[in-house]
Design an enzyme around this catalytic site. Structure first.
Site, PDB file in Angstrom:
ATOM      1  N   LYS A  35       0.840  -1.197   0.000  1.00  0.00           N
ATOM      2  CA  LYS A  35       0.000   0.000   0.000  1.00  0.00           C
ATOM      3  C   LYS A  35       0.884   1.261   0.000  1.00  0.00           C
ATOM      4  O   LYS A  35       0.628   2.216  -0.737  1.00  0.00           O
ATOM      5  CB  LYS A  35      -0.841  -0.010   1.288  1.00  0.00           C
ATOM      6  CG  LYS A  35      -2.278   0.391   1.105  1.00  0.00           C
ATOM      7  CD  LYS A  35      -3.020   0.019   2.372  1.00  0.00           C
ATOM      8  CE  LYS A  35      -4.208   0.870   2.609  1.00  0.00           C
ATOM      9  NZ  LYS A  35      -4.812   0.678   3.908  1.00  0.00           N
ATOM     10  N   GLU A 149     -13.194  11.864  14.245  1.00  0.00           N
ATOM     11  CA  GLU A 149     -13.371  12.274  12.854  1.00  0.00           C
ATOM     12  C   GLU A 149     -14.860  12.264  12.514  1.00  0.00           C
ATOM     13  O   GLU A 149     -15.558  11.329  12.876  1.00  0.00           O
ATOM     14  CB  GLU A 149     -12.615  11.250  11.993  1.00  0.00           C
ATOM     15  CG  GLU A 149     -12.580  11.576  10.550  1.00  0.00           C
ATOM     16  CD  GLU A 149     -12.100  12.984  10.303  1.00  0.00           C
ATOM     17  OE1 GLU A 149     -10.913  13.252  10.538  1.00  0.00           O
ATOM     18  OE2 GLU A 149     -12.914  13.835   9.903  1.00  0.00           O
ATOM     19  N   LEU A 151     -15.897  13.127   9.175  1.00  0.00           N
ATOM     20  CA  LEU A 151     -16.064  13.183   7.718  1.00  0.00           C
ATOM     21  C   LEU A 151     -16.840  11.977   7.201  1.00  0.00           C
ATOM     22  O   LEU A 151     -16.884  10.925   7.831  1.00  0.00           O
ATOM     23  CB  LEU A 151     -14.703  13.269   7.033  1.00  0.00           C
ATOM     24  CG  LEU A 151     -13.708  12.117   7.185  1.00  0.00           C
ATOM     25  CD1 LEU A 151     -14.015  10.945   6.278  1.00  0.00           C
ATOM     26  CD2 LEU A 151     -12.317  12.633   6.912  1.00  0.00           C
ATOM     27  N   GLU A 153     -17.440   9.332   3.927  1.00  0.00           N
ATOM     28  CA  GLU A 153     -16.848   8.824   2.696  1.00  0.00           C
ATOM     29  C   GLU A 153     -17.614   9.429   1.522  1.00  0.00           C
ATOM     30  O   GLU A 153     -18.805   9.692   1.608  1.00  0.00           O
ATOM     31  CB  GLU A 153     -16.960   7.293   2.639  1.00  0.00           C
ATOM     32  CG  GLU A 153     -16.027   6.628   3.610  1.00  0.00           C
ATOM     33  CD  GLU A 153     -16.058   5.108   3.500  1.00  0.00           C
ATOM     34  OE1 GLU A 153     -16.064   4.569   2.389  1.00  0.00           O
ATOM     35  OE2 GLU A 153     -16.075   4.470   4.566  1.00  0.00           O
ATOM     36  N   LYS A 202     -18.511  11.187  19.616  1.00  0.00           N
ATOM     37  CA  LYS A 202     -18.398  10.553  18.287  1.00  0.00           C
ATOM     38  C   LYS A 202     -19.435   9.425  18.142  1.00  0.00           C
ATOM     39  O   LYS A 202     -20.172   9.349  17.159  1.00  0.00           O
ATOM     40  CB  LYS A 202     -16.971  10.015  18.117  1.00  0.00           C
ATOM     41  CG  LYS A 202     -16.781   9.021  17.024  1.00  0.00           C
ATOM     42  CD  LYS A 202     -16.851   9.664  15.660  1.00  0.00           C
ATOM     43  CE  LYS A 202     -16.827   8.611  14.565  1.00  0.00           C
ATOM     44  NZ  LYS A 202     -16.847   9.160  13.244  1.00  0.00           N
ATOM     45  N   CYS A 258     -19.320   2.519   9.523  1.00  0.00           N
ATOM     46  CA  CYS A 258     -19.389   3.266  10.786  1.00  0.00           C
ATOM     47  C   CYS A 258     -20.710   3.097  11.545  1.00  0.00           C
ATOM     48  O   CYS A 258     -20.701   2.662  12.693  1.00  0.00           O
ATOM     49  CB  CYS A 258     -19.139   4.739  10.524  1.00  0.00           C
ATOM     50  SG  CYS A 258     -17.583   4.993   9.650  1.00  0.00           S
ATOM     51  N   LYS A 318     -22.850   3.418  -0.602  1.00  0.00           N
ATOM     52  CA  LYS A 318     -23.472   4.708  -0.917  1.00  0.00           C
ATOM     53  C   LYS A 318     -22.769   5.275  -2.144  1.00  0.00           C
ATOM     54  O   LYS A 318     -21.759   4.711  -2.578  1.00  0.00           O
ATOM     55  CB  LYS A 318     -23.386   5.651   0.279  1.00  0.00           C
ATOM     56  CG  LYS A 318     -21.980   6.098   0.638  1.00  0.00           C
ATOM     57  CD  LYS A 318     -22.053   7.084   1.781  1.00  0.00           C
ATOM     58  CE  LYS A 318     -21.007   8.145   1.658  1.00  0.00           C
ATOM     59  NZ  LYS A 318     -21.074   9.128   2.693  1.00  0.00           N
TER      60      LYS A 318
HETATM   61  C1  UGA Z   1     -20.772   8.385   8.745  1.00  0.00           C
HETATM   62  C2  UGA Z   1     -21.078   9.763   9.354  1.00  0.00           C
HETATM   63  O1  UGA Z   1     -22.031  10.443   8.542  1.00  0.00           O
HETATM   64  C3  UGA Z   1     -19.810  10.609   9.460  1.00  0.00           C
HETATM   65  O2  UGA Z   1     -20.111  11.831  10.117  1.00  0.00           O
HETATM   66  C4  UGA Z   1     -18.782   9.835  10.297  1.00  0.00           C
HETATM   67  O3  UGA Z   1     -17.547  10.538  10.375  1.00  0.00           O
HETATM   68  C5  UGA Z   1     -18.515   8.495   9.607  1.00  0.00           C
HETATM   69  O4  UGA Z   1     -19.761   7.751   9.530  1.00  0.00           O
HETATM   70  C6  UGA Z   1     -17.512   7.736  10.460  1.00  0.00           C
HETATM   71  O5  UGA Z   1     -17.817   7.428  11.628  1.00  0.00           O
HETATM   72  O6  UGA Z   1     -16.376   7.547   9.997  1.00  0.00           O
HETATM   73  P1  UGA Z   1     -20.389   7.436   6.256  1.00  0.00           P
HETATM   74  O7  UGA Z   1     -20.489   6.087   6.882  1.00  0.00           O
HETATM   75  O8  UGA Z   1     -19.252   7.731   5.346  1.00  0.00           O
HETATM   76  O9  UGA Z   1     -20.318   8.579   7.405  1.00  0.00           O
HETATM   77  O10 UGA Z   1     -21.710   7.674   5.390  1.00  0.00           O
HETATM   78  P2  UGA Z   1     -23.124   8.404   5.563  1.00  0.00           P
HETATM   79  O11 UGA Z   1     -23.273   9.353   4.455  1.00  0.00           O
HETATM   80  O12 UGA Z   1     -23.318   8.910   6.921  1.00  0.00           O
HETATM   81  O13 UGA Z   1     -24.127   7.185   5.297  1.00  0.00           O
HETATM   82  C7  UGA Z   1     -24.183   6.056   6.157  1.00  0.00           C
HETATM   83  C8  UGA Z   1     -25.337   5.163   5.745  1.00  0.00           C
HETATM   84  O14 UGA Z   1     -26.600   5.775   6.021  1.00  0.00           O
HETATM   85  C9  UGA Z   1     -25.380   4.820   4.238  1.00  0.00           C
HETATM   86  O15 UGA Z   1     -25.757   3.469   4.115  1.00  0.00           O
HETATM   87  C10 UGA Z   1     -26.456   5.712   3.692  1.00  0.00           C
HETATM   88  O16 UGA Z   1     -27.071   5.226   2.537  1.00  0.00           O
HETATM   89  C11 UGA Z   1     -27.430   5.752   4.854  1.00  0.00           C
HETATM   90  N1  UGA Z   1     -28.295   6.942   4.848  1.00  0.00           N
HETATM   91  C12 UGA Z   1     -27.730   8.166   4.994  1.00  0.00           C
HETATM   92  C13 UGA Z   1     -29.662   6.786   4.723  1.00  0.00           C
HETATM   93  O17 UGA Z   1     -30.201   5.668   4.594  1.00  0.00           O
HETATM   94  N2  UGA Z   1     -30.456   7.896   4.769  1.00  0.00           N
HETATM   95  C14 UGA Z   1     -29.914   9.142   4.921  1.00  0.00           C
HETATM   96  O18 UGA Z   1     -30.700  10.127   4.951  1.00  0.00           O
HETATM   97  C15 UGA Z   1     -28.536   9.279   5.033  1.00  0.00           C
END
Ligand code: UGA
Length: 440
Positions: A35, A149, A151, A153, A202, A258, A318
């Site tokens: 990597k 964190e 953020l 993905e 968190k 997450c 996603k």
């Molecule tokens: C999530 C959090 O949003 C971040 O703030 C956090 O930093 C991150 O986990 C982490 O702990 O590292 P992430 O997992 O990248 O981020 O993605 P999200 O956009 O939050 O989506 C998570 C899941 O929820 C996906 O399966 C998405 O499709 C679903 N989702 C999201 C829904 O079903 N409805 C929504 O309105 C939003």
């Protein structure tokens, strides 16, 4: 300032890239030699928008370099970020092995006054243990801080450049001042709280967001039975500023690396302190069973799927990522095969089927990857829109409508226009929309 970022997952690489962009000298460190060799060529092991350009810029200015050698990186570094994985067991117990081994290596070469910042999600209260094991290795006083964190993905670079907040968990004012100055150029509010509060914050943030999604999914399920339309319900609620319109589109449940993990860990923690039946357990169970329940319902509506050809659109968890951890496709595809589907044609803009955990499935021969949406949907009896990648949402499905078949389309993200699809002759199915009922 010289900084080391340990762990080259998406949090680590993005953190390293953004601090190099801010003018710091940054080492990205990982034990995986392959990597590291790729990263030094500017090749990323995963897809994340804007990240390749960020890494290439860092390498070009020589402010960013990747190494496997703690002995090179740590003695120079004033701030060391730990961004390694913290997987959890099925029970929800957190495995801290990677964090511990990183901290023990760091301790060997730590220079006086250096600060070790844990970005990995760790259970509140872990710091006493971390400090103790490090202090057994070094005479240098260990300064540990937590900086969780937030953020996402798919938008990791822009959210690291412009975070909603920077949370620094430390009771040591010297440590806080250095970390505040380091993060100040990002322009976000910077908070000093205790390490345990930062870690709990968190978990709580992720669990709250997962709760919103679970809540709206449950309301969507009820809408299936009472003539209400979930999209109208969301609109009517969203005008209340206490509630808002954001982050609760209904679907097949939350996935990714997450939310499922953090909710499971909170459920486990609640059980260990005596709260047996807790909300986190219920939420986890509901989310885990959701895909099967929805597909069972779809099966009733479409009649049969055995011997048929189904198109599955979206393999990542996603849009804008190639991450397939807890992606709905990993449950949907086995479900369809188990129901006797003859052929599954998948399409994803980034994910190669051969690189998914599903590749080892015994019935993989029945699953083929298409290079575009039209090809995947060609002659399909059913189409499942799993992930709202822009090109999947914007595609003109009427183009590929095969009039000789009773084609159905499950819009598992409520992204498409029911009327247009229905006019084109599809049986349109979605999550909690009135359309499902009035057109059965
Ligand atoms: C999530 C959090 O949003 C971040 O703030 C956090 O930093 C991150 O986990 C982490 O702990 O590292 P992430 O997992 O990248 O981020 O993605 P999200 O956009 O939050 O989506 C998570 C899941 O929820 C996906 O399966 C998405 O499709 C679903 N989702 C999201 C829904 O079903 N409805 C929504 O309105 C939003």
């Amino acid at each position: 300032m010289t900084i080391t970022v340990i762990g080259t997952g998406f949090v680590g690489v993005v953190t390293a890239g953004v601090f190099a962009e801010l003018g710091h000298q940054v080492y990205g460190l990982d034990v995986d030699q392959k990597k590291i060799a790729s990263l030094n060529q500017g090749d990323l092991p995963f897809f994340e928008p804007e990240l390749k350009e960020l890494v290439l810029a860092g390498l070009q200015t020589k402010r960013l370099q990747f190494t496997t050698d703690y002995q090179v990186a740590i003695p120079d570094s004033q701030v060391i970020f730990v961004c390694v994985g913290t997987p959890s067991a099925d029970s929800g117990a957190v495995d801290l092995t990677y964090v511990e081994s990183a901290l023990l290596e760091v301790a060997k070469y730590l220079k006086p006054e250096a600060i070790v910042v844990v970005k990995s999600t760790v259970p509140p209260g872990s710091f006493d243990h971390f400090a103790k094991i490090m202090q057994e290795v070094t005479k240098v006083p260990v300064a540990l801080a937590s900086a969780p964190e937030f953020l996402r993905e798919g938008s990791a670079v822009s959210e690291t450049r412009h975070p909603s907040r920077v949370v620094i968990g430390t009771t040591d004012d010297r440590v806080f001042t250095i970390l505040r100055n380091l993060h100040q150029p990002l322009g976000a509010p910077i908070l000093q709280i205790s390490p345990a509060s930062a870690q709990m914050g968190k978990y709580a943030a992720n669990a709250y967001l997962a709760t919103r999604i679970t809540f709206i999914n449950q309301i969507a399920d009820l809408c299936q039975h009472n003539g209400a339309d979930i999209e109208e319900v969301i609109k009517s609620m969203g005008f209340d500023p206490r509630i808002g319109n954001h982050f609760w589109y209904p679907g097949l449940g939350y996935g990714g690396s997450c939310f499922p993990k953090d909710v499971k860990e909170l459920a486990y923690f609640s059980r260990t302190v005596g709260y047996g039946d807790n909300w986190f357990n219920s939420m986890q169970e509901y989310n885990e069973g959701r895909i099967t329940r929805i597909l069972d319902d779809v099966l009733v509506k479409v009649g049969r799927v055995d011997g048929q050809k189904i198109a599955v659109l979206g393999l990542s968890f996603k849009p804008n990522t190639d991450d397939t951890r807890e992606a709905p496709a990993l449950k949907v595809i086995p479900y369809l095969l188990q129901k006797g589907v003859a052929q599954i044609q998948v399409y994803d803009p980034q994910v190669q089927l051969s690189r998914t955990p599903f590749a080892n499935h015994s019935e993989i021969d029945q699953v083929n990857q298409s290079t575009n949406i039209a090809q995947a949907c060609q002659d399909a009896d059913g189409i499942i829109l799993l992930i709202e990648w822009p090109e999947i949402v914007e595609f003109e499905y009427s183009q590929i409508r095969n009039k000789s078949k009773n084609q159905w389309l499950l819009d598992a993200r409520n992204q498409l226009d029911p009327q247009a699809l229905s006019d084109a002759g599809f049986q349109y199915l979605s999550i909690g929309r009135t359309w499902n009922k009035s057109h059965e």
